[in-house]
Design an enzyme around this catalytic site. Sequence first.
Site, PDB file in Angstrom:
ATOM      1  N   SER A  12      50.201 -26.094  10.393  1.00 34.53           N
ATOM      2  CA  SER A  12      49.196 -25.775   9.139  1.00 34.53           C
ATOM      3  C   SER A  12      47.879 -25.533   9.685  1.00 34.53           C
ATOM      4  O   SER A  12      47.682 -24.932  10.738  1.00 34.53           O
ATOM      5  CB  SER A  12      49.259 -26.921   8.595  1.00 34.53           C
ATOM      6  OG  SER A  12      48.397 -26.670   7.042  1.00 34.53           O
ATOM      7  N   ASN A  13      47.024 -25.444   8.985  1.00 36.54           N
ATOM      8  CA  ASN A  13      45.559 -25.070   9.358  1.00 36.54           C
ATOM      9  C   ASN A  13      44.469 -25.994   8.571  1.00 36.54           C
ATOM     10  O   ASN A  13      44.803 -26.843   7.850  1.00 36.54           O
ATOM     11  CB  ASN A  13      45.194 -23.462   9.070  1.00 36.54           C
ATOM     12  CG  ASN A  13      45.472 -23.237   7.884  1.00 36.54           C
ATOM     13  OD1 ASN A  13      44.601 -23.585   6.923  1.00 36.54           O
ATOM     14  ND2 ASN A  13      46.580 -22.505   7.425  1.00 36.54           N
ATOM     15  N   HIS A  14      43.108 -25.688   8.936  1.00 35.99           N
ATOM     16  CA  HIS A  14      42.247 -26.592   8.136  1.00 35.99           C
ATOM     17  C   HIS A  14      41.712 -26.174   6.847  1.00 35.99           C
ATOM     18  O   HIS A  14      40.594 -26.880   6.312  1.00 35.99           O
ATOM     19  CB  HIS A  14      41.013 -26.659   9.048  1.00 35.99           C
ATOM     20  CG  HIS A  14      41.264 -27.011  10.546  1.00 35.99           C
ATOM     21  ND1 HIS A  14      41.401 -28.192  10.848  1.00 35.99           N
ATOM     22  CD2 HIS A  14      41.093 -26.214  11.621  1.00 35.99           C
ATOM     23  CE1 HIS A  14      41.585 -28.216  12.210  1.00 35.99           C
ATOM     24  NE2 HIS A  14      41.335 -27.061  12.849  1.00 35.99           N
ATOM     25  N   SER A  15      42.578 -25.515   5.991  1.00 39.81           N
ATOM     26  CA  SER A  15      41.904 -25.207   4.689  1.00 39.81           C
ATOM     27  C   SER A  15      42.033 -26.191   3.799  1.00 39.81           C
ATOM     28  O   SER A  15      42.813 -27.151   3.681  1.00 39.81           O
ATOM     29  CB  SER A  15      42.733 -24.110   4.066  1.00 39.81           C
ATOM     30  OG  SER A  15      42.397 -23.922   2.856  1.00 39.81           O
TER      31      SER A  15
ATOM     32  N   ALA B 201      45.034 -19.948   3.199  1.00 37.00           N
ATOM     33  CA  ALA B 201      45.032 -19.566   4.359  1.00 37.00           C
ATOM     34  C   ALA B 201      46.410 -19.821   4.618  1.00 37.00           C
ATOM     35  O   ALA B 201      47.010 -20.953   4.887  1.00 37.00           O
ATOM     36  CB  ALA B 201      44.341 -20.656   5.297  1.00 37.00           C
TER      37      ALA B 201
END
Length: 399
Positions: free
Chosen positions: A209-212, A276
Amino acid sequence: MLKGKSIVVCVSGGIAAYKVVEVVSRLRKLEAEINVIMTKNAEEFVSPLTFQSISHNHVVSDMFAEPKKWDVEHISLARKADLFVIAPATANVIGKIASGIADDMLTTTVMATKAPVIFVPAMNDYMYSNPIVQENIGKLKGLGYSFMEPDTGMMAAEGTFGKGRLPEPSAIVEKITEMLYPKKDMNGIRVLITAGPTREPIDPVRYISNHSSGKMGYAAASVAVKRGAEVTVISGPVSIAPPAGANMINVTTCLEMYDEVMRKYKDHDVVILVAAVADYRSASIADKKIKKTEDDMSVKLVKNPDIARELGKVKGNRIVVGTCAETNDLVSNAKAKLESKNFDMIMANDVTMEGAGFGVDTNIVKIIKRDGNMLELPKMQKTEVADRLLDEVVRMLGK
Ligand code: PMT
């Protein structure tokens, strides 16, 4: 300018209470009808007589005092108000209202009103950044309460520099005016927004995943709702409260987000892609937790569909706005995405800048249009960024 508007100014017990005298004075000059409610602690900082003289109305604080002008004071104040302003809003009063505690005239009246409420927090900077205070603020925002961001500067009580000062009275009055006369220029416009990250599972316990955090997308949704739009949010997994008034569709993976966007876009006039989205997903998802065996391991990734690109092919005359988070070559990368994904406009943020991009409440963006025009915005609250972005959308719709 505010003639005929009834504003209840709620003063809680902080050193900044003295600045609120000027707020009341300015509102009176704009011909608003003002009633002031003070907590007992607020009376330690400013005398009720001061507010009484400036507001030209009896100041309420004691729930059990003999009613002066109103029958059941808190109920009638709650009913007649066009707006409630809580300034300064202390950590205590924010916490009480977030927890449903109504134990004095201020909290009881705020909870009994259907009028919009704006909190103007002012407190010690460590208190303001305390996760409990932030969680309470997040909860109240999710329930539709508005907040002004405290100013950063020299703290009156501590003599140190920090974020927690009451904003200037002129800024508070400007915000109040904006709330009393909100722009309703998106009435009848249907807006679809993607927000948050996607999560691409590898096994039952792991994912890519990512930091959104969803803050930017949710800010766009709540501002669009306030401006009268009918808003649907397709959101990846986030831990913030959903924007009040928006229809929510929760998804986890890019494939799920893709399906929902393709199912929904036809019913919308504007699509804003803030999510994102993970560009790749694991080629296979293990049905059991992958055990640690070798010193290294690899996960084969396959490309996810590019939702924006696919939408760009079928969008018709809908307005599609993209976003991009970059770490380098912001403008050239953004322009390339604007072209290749057939966006009408792109909002680009350089996520290496402090106060921009993932997780924070502010953003620093450039809005680039198809004709090459570029709007460079300074650091602003994500809601303000959203407001400016929607101004451009409204202009494009020719409204
Ligand atoms: O959620 P926050 O913590 O508030 O953070 C906000 C944000 C930084 C996530 C947001 O402002 C932002 O920049 N979102 C875009 C993130 C990004 O890097 O997008 P991208 O460059 O990978 O993609 C460009 C555009 O294509 C985006 O509109 C994206 O939604 C879309 N896209 C991308 C990949 C994909 N498979 N499908 C897509 O639709």
